[in-house]
Design a protein around this motif. Structure first.
Motif, mmCIF file in Angstrom:
data_model
loop_
_atom_site.group_PDB
_atom_site.id
_atom_site.type_symbol
_atom_site.label_atom_id
_atom_site.label_comp_id
_atom_site.label_asym_id
_atom_site.label_seq_id
_atom_site.Cartn_x
_atom_site.Cartn_y
_atom_site.Cartn_z
ATOM 1 N N SER A 38 0.205 -7.475 -8.768
ATOM 2 C CA SER A 38 -0.318 -6.199 -8.281
ATOM 3 C C SER A 38 0.241 -5.888 -6.892
ATOM 4 C CB SER A 38 -1.844 -6.234 -8.248
ATOM 5 O OG SER A 38 -2.376 -5.016 -7.794
ATOM 6 N N GLU A 88 2.545 -2.681 -5.865
ATOM 7 C CA GLU A 88 2.254 -1.825 -4.722
ATOM 8 C C GLU A 88 3.481 -1.714 -3.805
ATOM 9 O OE1 GLU A 88 -1.439 -2.156 -1.851
ATOM 10 O OE2 GLU A 88 0.172 -3.505 -1.206
ATOM 11 N N SER A 147 5.969 -0.146 -15.354
ATOM 12 C CA SER A 147 4.581 0.089 -15.739
ATOM 13 C C SER A 147 4.192 -0.731 -16.962
ATOM 14 C CB SER A 147 4.373 1.581 -16.021
ATOM 15 O OG SER A 147 3.082 1.821 -16.529
ATOM 16 N N GLN A 174 -8.291 -1.938 -10.326
ATOM 17 C CA GLN A 174 -6.900 -1.699 -9.978
ATOM 18 C C GLN A 174 -6.167 -0.986 -11.115
ATOM 19 O OE1 GLN A 174 -4.693 -4.870 -8.207
ATOM 20 N NE2 GLN A 174 -6.144 -5.146 -6.547
ATOM 21 N N TYR A 212 -4.288 2.753 -10.946
ATOM 22 C CA TYR A 212 -2.900 3.023 -11.296
ATOM 23 C C TYR A 212 -2.760 3.999 -12.469
ATOM 24 C CZ TYR A 212 -0.904 -0.660 -8.298
ATOM 25 O OH TYR A 212 -0.490 -1.400 -7.223
ATOM 26 N N TYR A 213 -3.668 3.902 -13.455
ATOM 27 C CA TYR A 213 -3.491 4.653 -14.697
ATOM 28 C C TYR A 213 -4.557 5.719 -14.943
ATOM 29 C CZ TYR A 213 -0.238 0.869 -15.732
ATOM 30 O OH TYR A 213 0.795 -0.034 -15.680
ATOM 31 N N TYR A 241 -1.994 2.276 -3.456
ATOM 32 C CA TYR A 241 -1.341 3.362 -4.196
ATOM 33 C C TYR A 241 -2.267 4.515 -4.591
ATOM 34 C CZ TYR A 241 1.897 5.572 -7.488
ATOM 35 O OH TYR A 241 2.725 6.455 -8.126
#
Length: 583
Positions: free
Chosen positions: A315, A319, A337, A383, A387-388, A541
Motif C-alpha cells: 500500500s 501511494e 491497480s 484503504q 482507492y476504489y 491518495y
C-alpha cells in the motif's frame, strides 16, 4: 368363354383370401440379434450406474445394430462434460466407432495392438504402464462389466485414424514429498494446447506418470486428497538441509517475496515444446501433507503480522507510485491497480482464515488476538475503499453501508486503543462518503481524549505517542520512514480540518491547521502540504480526490484516475459491481 370367366374369378377370389389371411396372421418380427441384445444390456447398466455418459447412452439407444452378430463387445463411452469441446460429432453413425468387436480387459489392451469397430474402422492402442489411449484418447478408470461386454469411459470423441498414432511428445511428471520421497497416487488432469482434455493420469509407486501428446503445448493441474503443492500461497520447490520448505521463484528475479505468491488454486503448470530440440521433458513437483495442526496463538499472530506488514508495504508503494514517483505513468494504471487489488483481497482471505482459527479456540487469548486482527481487517478495507470507492461484492452505496456497519460494530465492541483506531477508520469512511458531521464527531471524540501527541518523527519511531494503530516494520526500506503506522493522530486532525471546510466552518479549519503548522513546521497553507504529512502510511491518495488536487504525474487524468480501475476479473465474478468512471 364362360369357362375362362370362371377361371379368372377363381384366381381373384384366391387372392382376396390370401390377403385376408395375411392381415389376420402378419409375418412375425425377426428376433433381435445377439448384438442388439448385448447393446441393450450395456444401455441398462450405464443408465443405472453412469450418469456422466447419459448423452452417449441416448445416442446408443438409437443406433441400428440389427445385423450385429457378436455378443461380446468393448464400448468406449464418452463423458458428457466435454461435449462442447469435441472436435468430432457424436451421432448414430460415429458412435459405431466407439463399439469394438470382442471383449477386451484392460490388460488385453497392449501397446501397438489394434481393435476393429463394428463400422470396420481400425482403432490403434498406445500404452504406457497402466495408461491406455485409443487413437490418442485416454481411457479413464477400469473396465465396467455389462453383460458379456466391457465398457470404458473416455473424455472425448475418439477420432478416426488411418495410421497408428505416434505421440510427438512424452512429458514425464514426477511427484515427490519435499523431503524427496516419491509420492504415488497423485492425479494429473492434462489438457492439450487447444484446451482439449487428454485425461487424468495417476503417478505410480515411483511417483511417475508419462503423458503422451501431439500438441506442442501441455497444461495440467495436480491433486491428491489431503496433500497440496502450495504452502502459505507459495509453490513448493523442495526442502533445504535445515528442514525448511523451499519456494519457487515464479518471476525469476532471484527473490522469494509476495510477487511469487500463486493467485489461484489449483495452480496450472504449462509445458511448451515449441523451439525445443527434444521431444520429451521431465517435470518434478512437490506436495506436502495437509495436517490438522494444533492452533498456536503466538504463531498465528506472527504469521498474520508478516502478511499484514507485506500488505502495508504494498500500500505504501502504491501511494508512492501514484503521488510521488516522477517516473510513474498513469497509462499503466490498469496493471498496477489489478496487482494491488488481487493482493489486497488475498490478504483479506488470509486474515479471515486466521480469524476463524483464533475464534474456534474460544479462549481469552484467542479472542484478544482476533480483536487485533479485526482492526487490521478494517484498515485493509478502508484503504481499498479509499482507492476504489468499492468493496467486494457490493457497489458504492452498499460498500459504504457495509464498511460503516463493520466499523461501528468495532467501536461498540472495543474499549481503549482498539476503539479509538476503529473510530478513526469510521471517521475516514464517513468523510469519504460525504457524511461530514459524522466524521467531525468521531475525530473530535479522539482529539478530546488527549491520548496521543503529534510527533514529526513518528514514522521512524516504533513507540511514538502519535500512533493510534501501527507499529509495523517496513522491511524493504522504502521512502517515507522505517515504520508503517496506518492510523496516526495527524490524519485525525487532517480529517477534522477537511470536514470543517466542507461544512463552511473556516474558523475551526484555521485552528486545526495552526496546530499542524506548529507541530510540523509547515509554512505554506495549501491542502497538499497537510496531506503529504501522511506519506508513508498508504493513506494520502484519497484526500487528493476529496479536495480535487491535481496530481503532477505522466498521463494523470482527473476525470478518471482519482479512483483506480476495478480489475475485469472482479467485474466478471461480481456482476453487480460497476467499473469506475472513465475506464
Amino acid at each position: 368363354m364362360k369357362t375362362l370367366a370362371y377361371y379368372l374369378l377363381g384366381i381373384f377370389s384366391l387372392c382376396l383370401l390370401n390377403a385376408c389371411s395375411d392381415e389376420e396372421n402378419p409375418t412375425p418380427e425377426p428376433p433381435p440379434s445377439k448384438g442388439q441384445e448385448e447393446v441393450q444390456k450395456i444401455v441398462e447398466v450405464l443408465k443405472e450406474s453412469n450418469p456422466e455418459v447419459s448423452q452417449f447412452v441416448e445416442i446408443l439407444e438409437k443406433v441400428n445394430v440389427a445385423d450385429l452378430t457378436q455378443d461380446e463387445l468393448t464400448v468406449f463411452a464418452v463423458k458428457n462434460k466435454n461435449t462442447a469441446s469435441r472436435a468430432a460429432v457424436l451421432d448414430t453413425a460415429s458412435i459405431k466407432n466407439h463399439i469394438v468387436k470382442g471383449r477386451y480387459a484392460k490388460e488385453d489392451l497392449t501397446d501397438g495392438s489394434t481393435l476393429t469397430s463394428i463400422s470396420n474402422e481400425t482403432l490403434y492402442v498406445t500404452r504406457t504402464e497402466n495408461d491406455v489411449q485409443i487413437n490418442g484418447v485416454k481411457i479413464e478408470g477400469n473396465a465396467i462389466p455389462a453383460g458379456n461386454s466391457y465398457v470404458y469411459v473416455v473424455p472425448e470423441v475418439i477420432p478416426t485414424a488411418e495410421v497408428p498414432l505416434v505421440p510427438l511428445h512424452a512429458t514425464t511428471i514426477i511427484t515427490k514429498l519435499p523431503t524427496g520421497e516419491a509420492l504415488a497416487g497423485v492425479n494429473i488432469e492434462a489438457k492439450d494446447g487447444r484446451g482439449n482434455l487428454l485425461g487424468t493420469f495417476t503417478t505410480n509407486e515411483n511417483g511417475e506418470t508419462i503423458i503422451q501428446h501431439q500438441s506442442d503445448t501441455l497444461s495440467y493441474v495436480i491433486s491428491k486428497e489431503n496433500f497440496s503443492n502450495l504452502h502459505d500461497g507459495f509453490l513448493i520447490a523442495g526442502m533445504d538441509e535445515n528442514g525448511n520448505l523451499i519456494y519457487a521463484d515464479l518471476n525469476g528475479d532471484g527473490l522469494i517475496n509476495v510477487d511469487d505468491k500463486v493467485s489461484s488454486d489449483p495452480y496450472t503448470y504449462f509445458v511448451n515444446y515449441k523451439d525445443l530440440p527434444e521431444n520429451s521433458l521431465t517435470k518434478t513437483h512437490y506436495m506436502t501433507e495437509i495436517k490438522e495442526e494444533e492452533i498456536n496463538v503466538p504463531e498465528v499472530e506472527a504469521l498474520w503480522k508478516q502478511s499484514f506488514e507485506t500488505f502495508l508495504t504494498q500500500s505504501k508503494n502504491m501511494e508512492f507510485s501514484l503521488l510521488y514517483d516522477k517516473s510513474f505513468d498513469y497509462n499503466m494504471i490498469e496493471y498496477t491497480s489489478s496487482t494491488f487489488w488481487d493482493f489486497a483481497y488475498q490478504t483479506i482471505d488470509e486474515c479471515k482464515k486466521y480469524l476463524e482459527q483464533l475464534t474456534s479456540l474460544n479462549t481469552a487469548e484467542g479472542w484478544e488476538a482476533s480483536w487485533n486482527l479485526t482492526v487490521d481487517l478494517g484498515v485493509i478495507q478502508s484503504q481499498l475503499f479509499g482507492y476504489y470507492g468499492k468493496l467486494i461484492p457490493n457497489d458504492t452505496q452498499e460498500s459504504q453501508e457495509y464498511l460503516i456497519y463493520y466499523l461501528t460494530d468495532l467501536v461498540n465492541t472495543f474499549d481503549t486503543e482498539k476503539q479509538l483506531a476503529a473510530r478513526a477508520l469510521l471517521a475516514k469512511i464517513s468523510l469519504l462518503s460525504g457524511a461530514y458531521d459524522a466524521a467531525i464527531q468521531e475525530c473530535q471524540y479522539i482529539l478530546n481524549t488527549n491520548a496521543f501527541v503529534l510527533d514529526p518523527q513518528a514514522l521512524n519511531n516504533l513507540e511514538s505517542k502519535e500512533v493510534i494503530w501501527g507499529g509495523y516494520k517496513d522491511n524493504f526500506g522504502n521512502p517515507g520512514g522505517d515504520y508503517i503506522h496506518p492510523v496516526l493522530l495527524r490524519e485525525v486532525y487532517l480529517m477534522a480540518a477537511i470536514a470543517y471546510s466542507q461544512t463552511g466552518r473556516e474558523m475551526e479549519v484555521t485552528e486545526v491547521k495552526n496546530i499542524l503548522n506548529e507541530a510540523f513546521s509547515i509554512e505554506g497553507a495549501e491542502w497538499k502540504d497537510y496531506i503529504n504529512l501522511l506519506q508513508g502510511t498508504g493513506s494520502a491518495y484519497p484526500y487528493y480526490r476529496l479536495l480535487n488536487i491535481p496530481i503532477e504525474q505522466t498521463g494523470f487524468n482527473p476525470n478518471k484516475h482519482f479512483y483506480l480501475p476495478i480489475p475485469q476479473t472482479a467485474l466478471d465474478t461480481y456482476p453487480g459491481m460497476k467499473q469506475n468512471s472513465g475506464y
